[in-house]
Write an enzyme that holds these catalytic residues in place. Structure first.
Site, mmCIF file in Angstrom:
data_model
loop_
_atom_site.group_PDB
_atom_site.id
_atom_site.type_symbol
_atom_site.label_atom_id
_atom_site.label_comp_id
_atom_site.label_asym_id
_atom_site.label_seq_id
_atom_site.Cartn_x
_atom_site.Cartn_y
_atom_site.Cartn_z
ATOM 1 N N GLY A 1 0.797 -1.254 0.044
ATOM 2 C CA GLY A 1 0.003 0.032 0.120
ATOM 3 C C GLY A 1 0.636 1.208 -0.088
ATOM 4 N N ARG B 1 3.722 -16.433 -6.417
ATOM 5 C CA ARG B 1 2.244 -16.978 -6.449
ATOM 6 C C ARG B 1 1.745 -15.790 -7.423
ATOM 7 N NH1 ARG B 1 -2.213 -16.545 -4.180
ATOM 8 N NH2 ARG B 1 -3.695 -18.201 -4.268
ATOM 9 N N ASP C 1 5.613 -5.490 5.426
ATOM 10 C CA ASP C 1 5.996 -7.053 5.402
ATOM 11 C C ASP C 1 5.911 -7.914 4.082
ATOM 12 O OD1 ASP C 1 3.210 -6.636 6.114
ATOM 13 O OD2 ASP C 1 3.264 -8.951 6.791
ATOM 14 N N THR D 1 5.163 1.950 6.326
ATOM 15 C CA THR D 1 3.592 1.495 6.223
ATOM 16 C C THR D 1 2.902 2.401 7.120
ATOM 17 O OG1 THR D 1 2.125 -0.033 7.168
ATOM 18 C CG2 THR D 1 4.248 -0.527 7.936
ATOM 19 N N ASP E 1 0.695 1.344 9.073
ATOM 20 C CA ASP E 1 0.347 0.553 10.456
ATOM 21 C C ASP E 1 1.292 0.352 11.190
ATOM 22 O OD1 ASP E 1 -1.595 0.018 8.261
ATOM 23 O OD2 ASP E 1 -0.810 -2.092 7.772
ATOM 24 N N ASP F 1 3.625 -1.740 11.897
ATOM 25 C CA ASP F 1 3.776 -3.099 12.434
ATOM 26 C C ASP F 1 4.657 -3.958 11.809
ATOM 27 O OD1 ASP F 1 2.894 -3.368 9.549
ATOM 28 O OD2 ASP F 1 1.204 -4.672 10.029
ATOM 29 N N ARG G 1 -4.358 -3.078 10.191
ATOM 30 C CA ARG G 1 -4.653 -4.448 9.791
ATOM 31 C C ARG G 1 -4.715 -5.216 11.173
ATOM 32 N NH1 ARG G 1 -0.359 -7.272 6.044
ATOM 33 N NH2 ARG G 1 1.128 -6.039 7.352
ATOM 34 N N GLN H 1 -6.321 7.998 5.175
ATOM 35 C CA GLN H 1 -5.370 7.878 6.144
ATOM 36 C C GLN H 1 -3.727 7.654 5.543
ATOM 37 O OE1 GLN H 1 -6.985 5.299 9.961
ATOM 38 N NE2 GLN H 1 -7.902 5.100 7.966
HETATM 39 O O1 F6P Z 1 -1.011 -1.779 5.155
HETATM 40 C C1 F6P Z 1 -1.732 -0.573 4.778
HETATM 41 C C2 F6P Z 1 -3.206 -0.983 4.940
HETATM 42 O O2 F6P Z 1 -3.689 0.767 4.339
HETATM 43 C C3 F6P Z 1 -3.875 -1.399 6.138
HETATM 44 O O3 F6P Z 1 -3.846 -0.505 7.064
HETATM 45 C C4 F6P Z 1 -5.174 -1.889 5.523
HETATM 46 O O4 F6P Z 1 -5.777 -2.857 6.037
HETATM 47 C C5 F6P Z 1 -4.775 -2.195 4.040
HETATM 48 O O5 F6P Z 1 -3.546 -1.577 3.610
HETATM 49 C C6 F6P Z 1 -5.690 -1.893 2.880
HETATM 50 O O6 F6P Z 1 -5.409 -2.253 1.829
HETATM 51 P P1 F6P Z 1 -6.085 -1.987 0.445
HETATM 52 O O7 F6P Z 1 -5.289 -0.772 -0.074
HETATM 53 O O8 F6P Z 1 -5.705 -3.109 -0.766
HETATM 54 O O9 F6P Z 1 -7.645 -1.637 0.503
#
Ligand code: F6P
Length: 370
Positions: free
Chosen positions: A19, A87, A125, A147, A149, A151, A193, A296
């Site tokens: 992301g 994959r 990750d 990120t 997150d 995390d 997440r 965000q």
């Molecule tokens: O890892 C970043 C994040 O924004 C998470 O907080 C969220 O769960 C996920 O990516 C959303 O992913 P997408 O952009 O594929 O909807």
């Protein structure tokens, strides 16, 4: 015995995976500029993360290409969080099901064709897991942690997080005023997440009354009683920050969708709406739910993230020069350091229950749902 000197590095590639988040362009900028001016090597930008490596969408980055991008959100190289080289979806079978193949060989071919000595992989990750697969296949990589997150294992902070906290806090502040004016329970759902860092920080910064985290399964009755008690005390509204990964003690997380081809196909989302309905049913209080979503991840990085991302990118280039390859930059004790990428891959860093901010929230009488 004379030692044979390793061949000098001439060209590196850079990709941004997973992301997007504020600060990615700051990394691309410093990596490109420092590579050109400090090391005298060429930089090629790989588009759309690992997808560009699989499809050979690779272009030269020159000083001018990275001019005026420091303050821009997103990534000038673009990104993908659905391209896993081990994959990769290559088609659809006669039964309508997707066909996945390991296309690492294609990545190796494109690394050779473009004469890349090493890849700088900027991501979370999932990207570090991809980098780890490439390392096993013989392609050297250096990782840079990003990120919202926050995390990633072994680093105290990732860039993008502080900007996301700021954005989410501003949103919570705005929602707060409607809550107090209309005497409502306002639920705000934040990303992150399976980790609650973003919700905990933004929740504390905005003075949220209830903070629900993936790390602490909540009891609906505890949350409802807390809201009712506030009303009895004359505080006729409640601001509730809930992480998308939060779940009740006896229940499961709310999954919004599954994304085919993604390393982690689960996309969480919707807990705020579920909870909003339940709180109204149980308490009779008026509720509203807001899912902050991708707001965000967007926008210009705050000054802290601009500097942090630049610091991380600069350290990455130093690691290229010193041949500390196959490591990811980390922040440890306020200083940059490095850890092997394989130690970061396939892992997530959650909030430890004994974290000081959890204790602080409890001291403030913030309801954590337990
Ligand atoms: O890892 C970043 C994040 O924004 C998470 O907080 C969220 O769960 C996920 O990516 C959303 O992913 P997408 O952009 O594929 O909807």
């Amino acid at each position: 015995m004379p030692h044979s000197k390793p061949a000098p590095i001439q060209r590196i590639g850079i990709l941004t995976g997973g992301g997007d988040c504020p600060g990615l362009n700051a990394v691309i900028r410093v990596v490109t500029r420092a590579a050109i001016h400090k090391l005298g090597i060429e930089v090629l930008g790989i588009e759309d993360g690992f997808l560009g490596l699989i499809r050979n969408r690779i272009r030269h980055l020159r000083d001018d290409d990275v001019s005026d991008i420091l303050t821009r959100g997103g990534t000038i190289l673009c990104t993908s969080n659905t391209a896993d080289p081990t994959r990769f979806k290559t088609g659809t079978g006669p039964d309508g099901k997707p066909i996945f193949e390991n296309v690492i060989d294609r990545c190796i071919e494109h690394v050779r064709e473009n004469r890349l000595d090493l890849l700088v992989c900027v991501g979370g990750d999932g990207t570090m897991s991809g980098a780890s697969d490439l390392i096993k296949a013989g392609i050297p990589c250096v990782g840079v942690p990003k990120t919202i997150d926050n995390d990633l294992m072994h680093t105290e902070i990732t860039f993008g997080f502080t900007t996301a906290v700021q954005t989410a806090t501003e949103c919570l502040d705005r929602i707060h005023t409607t809550g107090s004016s209309h005497h409502r329970v306002m639920l705000v759902e934040l990303m992150g997440r399976n980790a609650g860092w973003l919700t905990l920080h933004a929740g504390l910064a905005s003075g949220a009354d209830v903070i629900l985290l993936p790390e602490i399964p909540f009891d609906l009755d505890v949350v409802c009683d807390y809201c009712l008690n506030r009303n009895r005390r004359g505080k006729r509204f409640t601001l509730l920050a809930v992480a998308e990964g939060a779940a009740p003690k006896d229940g499961t997380q709310v999954v919004e969708r599954l994304v085919e081809g993604s390393r982690d196909p689960v996309r969480l989302g919707g807990i705020a709406q579920v909870l909003s309905k339940q709180i109204t049913e149980k308490t009779g209080l008026e509720t509203r739910a807001t899912i902050l979503g991708h707001v965000q991840r967007g926008g210009t990085p705050v000054a802290f993230d601009r500097v942090l991302a630049t610091e991380f990118g600069h350290r990455a280039i130093s690691m290229v020069a010193t041949r500390d390859w196959n490591h990811m930059v980390v922040m440890h004790g306020g200083e940059t350091d490095m850890v092997p990428i394989e130690k970061v891959a396939h892992q997530q860093r959650k909030i430890p229950l004994e974290h000081p901010l959890i204790g602080m929230a409890r001291a403030l009488n913030v309801c954590l749902g337990d």
